[in-house]
Design an enzyme around this catalytic site. Sequence first.
Site, PDB file in Angstrom:
ATOM      1  N   GLU A  31      47.877  41.783  47.146  1.00  0.00           N
ATOM      2  CA  GLU A  31      48.466  42.805  47.995  1.00  0.00           C
ATOM      3  C   GLU A  31      47.303  43.476  48.721  1.00  0.00           C
ATOM      4  OE1 GLU A  31      51.496  46.361  47.129  1.00  0.00           O
ATOM      5  OE2 GLU A  31      51.083  45.062  45.439  1.00  0.00           O
ATOM      6  N   ARG A 256      46.239  38.492  31.504  1.00  0.00           N
ATOM      7  CA  ARG A 256      45.303  39.238  32.358  1.00  0.00           C
ATOM      8  C   ARG A 256      43.963  39.380  31.661  1.00  0.00           C
ATOM      9  NH1 ARG A 256      48.055  42.095  36.557  1.00  0.00           N
ATOM     10  NH2 ARG A 256      46.449  43.658  36.904  1.00  0.00           N
ATOM     11  N   LYS A 266      43.710  48.755  40.320  1.00  0.00           N
ATOM     12  CA  LYS A 266      43.357  49.302  41.627  1.00  0.00           C
ATOM     13  C   LYS A 266      43.605  50.795  41.746  1.00  0.00           C
ATOM     14  CE  LYS A 266      45.575  45.473  43.862  1.00  0.00           C
ATOM     15  NZ  LYS A 266      46.647  45.016  44.653  1.00  0.00           N
TER      16      LYS A 266
HETATM   17  P1  ATP Z   1      46.120  45.843  39.643  1.00  0.00           P
HETATM   18  O1  ATP Z   1      47.141  45.852  38.562  1.00  0.00           O
HETATM   19  O2  ATP Z   1      44.713  45.742  39.171  1.00  0.00           O
HETATM   20  O3  ATP Z   1      46.284  46.952  40.588  1.00  0.00           O
HETATM   21  P2  ATP Z   1      47.622  43.790  40.917  1.00  0.00           P
HETATM   22  O4  ATP Z   1      48.065  42.792  39.931  1.00  0.00           O
HETATM   23  O5  ATP Z   1      48.612  44.769  41.383  1.00  0.00           O
HETATM   24  O6  ATP Z   1      46.297  44.484  40.418  1.00  0.00           O
HETATM   25  P3  ATP Z   1      47.597  42.036  43.193  1.00  0.00           P
HETATM   26  O7  ATP Z   1      46.966  42.248  44.501  1.00  0.00           O
HETATM   27  O8  ATP Z   1      49.067  42.023  43.113  1.00  0.00           O
HETATM   28  O9  ATP Z   1      46.987  43.106  42.193  1.00  0.00           O
HETATM   29  O10 ATP Z   1      46.983  40.751  42.491  1.00  0.00           O
HETATM   30  C1  ATP Z   1      46.861  39.490  43.055  1.00  0.00           C
HETATM   31  C2  ATP Z   1      46.831  38.487  41.948  1.00  0.00           C
HETATM   32  O11 ATP Z   1      45.747  38.745  41.046  1.00  0.00           O
HETATM   33  C3  ATP Z   1      48.103  38.523  41.126  1.00  0.00           C
HETATM   34  O12 ATP Z   1      48.551  37.209  40.952  1.00  0.00           O
HETATM   35  C4  ATP Z   1      47.681  39.122  39.817  1.00  0.00           C
HETATM   36  O13 ATP Z   1      48.433  38.580  38.796  1.00  0.00           O
HETATM   37  C5  ATP Z   1      46.210  38.737  39.718  1.00  0.00           C
HETATM   38  N1  ATP Z   1      45.463  39.701  38.898  1.00  0.00           N
HETATM   39  C6  ATP Z   1      45.247  41.002  39.163  1.00  0.00           C
HETATM   40  N2  ATP Z   1      44.556  41.589  38.159  1.00  0.00           N
HETATM   41  C7  ATP Z   1      44.310  40.631  37.233  1.00  0.00           C
HETATM   42  C8  ATP Z   1      43.635  40.598  35.970  1.00  0.00           C
HETATM   43  N3  ATP Z   1      43.066  41.694  35.451  1.00  0.00           N
HETATM   44  N4  ATP Z   1      43.576  39.423  35.314  1.00  0.00           N
HETATM   45  C9  ATP Z   1      44.131  38.320  35.833  1.00  0.00           C
HETATM   46  N5  ATP Z   1      44.769  38.283  37.003  1.00  0.00           N
HETATM   47  C10 ATP Z   1      44.879  39.418  37.711  1.00  0.00           C
HETATM   48 MG    MG Z   2      50.506  43.739  42.164  1.00  0.00          MG
END
Ligand code: ATP
Ligand code: MG
Length: 546
Positions: A31, A256, A266
């Site tokens: 995102e 994760r 984030k």
């Molecule tokens: P956050 O929870 O840190 O704000 P998010 O999951 O909302 O991150 P996205 O931009 O939606 O962030 O993430 C893009 C991709 O990265 C998604 O497929 C998500 O599953 C993966 N991702 C994000 N954080 C992690 C993590 N700590 N470990 C593994 N994969 C991750």
């Molecule tokens: Mg997300």
Amino acid sequence: MIETSNFIKTIVKNDLESGKVEKVITRFPPEPNAYLHIGHARAIINNFEIAKEFNGYTNLRYDDTNPAQEDVEFVEAIERDIRWLGYEPKNIFHGSDYFEKTYEKAVLLIKKGLAYVDDLSQEEISKYRGTLTEPGKNSPYRDRSVEENLRLFEAMRNGEFKEGEKVLRAKIDMASPNMNMRDPVLYRIMYISHHQTKDKWCIYPMYDLAHPLQDAFEGITHSLCSLEYEDHRPLYDWVVEHCETEHKPQQIEFGRLSITNTIMSKRYLRKLVTENHVKGYDDPRMPTLVGLRRRGFTPESIKAFILSTGLSKTNSVVDYAMLEHFLREDLKLKAERRMAVLDPLKVVITNYPEGQIEYLDAENNSENRELGTRKIAFSRNIYIEREDFLPEKPNKHWKRLSKDIEVRLYNAYFIKCTEVFYDENGEITHIHATYDPETKSGSGFNARKPNGTIHFVECSTAVPATFNLFEPLILGDDITPENFIENLNPNSWSVQKGFVEASLAKVKPEERFQFLRNGYYICDNDSTENNLIFNRTVGLKSSFKV
Ligand code: ATP
Ligand code: MG
């Protein structure tokens, strides 16, 4: 690179062998509402590596269906970060590219009697949804005719309603044990200009509708996502099935990645930046990819680290020391070694002729001869590290300089301290020493053993430099989103002013070195020829054992 196997590779391999898929296509779907962090690296690296291993490819797709917090600044940063990690997406798409096609699929669902326009407010919708132990209730608007739904949905698109006045919902099962299946919202009204589509749309699809459709439109075969989407998988499959898409992607969840003493989400990283606890997303203390880059991490070390943590179906917490371990491993033979004195103490070598300067050969990396040699200056006046001198040798473990004690200078001579000078506060101002010309480095001299080896920088050619030193940003073992601000480490960034050897006078940002006996450093992005700045990436010693 470490060869690892993981359960997703096994699935992919089986799908190829059985003919279920012909070519593996994965995607990374961030995102664009923040900078990427080391957790995202797990998703990026695995998506690209798995596709590559099986001759497939990977798309970058911005999941930009919620215009509220998205920005082009993030879009650009994400692409830079992915390329820095060494990957080139086959295609770069935006979720918003598919708004029209997504709308058509929503219309199809309405026509099939599988979606309806609901007038309940958000609050009422959650009240009607029930709980984990109680079934939900049908909305009074659930049985609208297909014609009425089509008309109302089009009116939603045409901006005839206010935000929150109407939503489009899937008609599934208000009694489903999976809350996500209780008539999830598919579209909502938002009068927000979108960074791609501007004001073309005032209705935006929800993730649960948009994501499976985007995967299907792109022909994604294996849609990898983190574990929190596991409960959404039945809905993902429902969308794929009922929207009658040509391609049928499958969602696979993985655990994760978290790192000890590190806040990753984030939302919290944004808080650190907007409340000025750090200097920006690329602050070298941040776990963002731009932060790690500025700190001096190499993409190769991040890749090796991520692959070594494997991929499993549970969330995992990995020791920060392990990330550092992979960095040292990567830099050990790659980084040229230099001498830098962070806290200088001047030494006058009284038996060395005044005005004379000589240039000695020094290896750039004694463990990797391929990196060649350079010249280093030596003269009557040199700087050593203040902590490498004590007026009196305290005990037999002291392997540095003291009065009447002899040490070797790296790449130069043995010196012996003869006199110590103090100011009125009792602080040492400088010292005198003598050197032995017989002991020149490389001469094979072995008549006596010095009390250790220390580094130095010749004074007249030394280049002033600023050194940024770091400690963890957050202290304590139990960091939570609630307490991390009060556990910020006040000493996480300290600065020292010292000198580096002359060969570093023209160093450029992002060049990395090992400073002998100290650690790995990277030249900071703000560094200029008149103001050299180095960030300490990591010390030389690790407590971590793999
Ligand atoms: P956050 O929870 O840190 O704000 P998010 O999951 O909302 O991150 P996205 O931009 O939606 O962030 O993430 C893009 C991709 O990265 C998604 O497929 C998500 O599953 C993966 N991702 C994000 N954080 C992690 C993590 N700590 N470990 C593994 N994969 C991750
Ligand atoms: Mg997300």
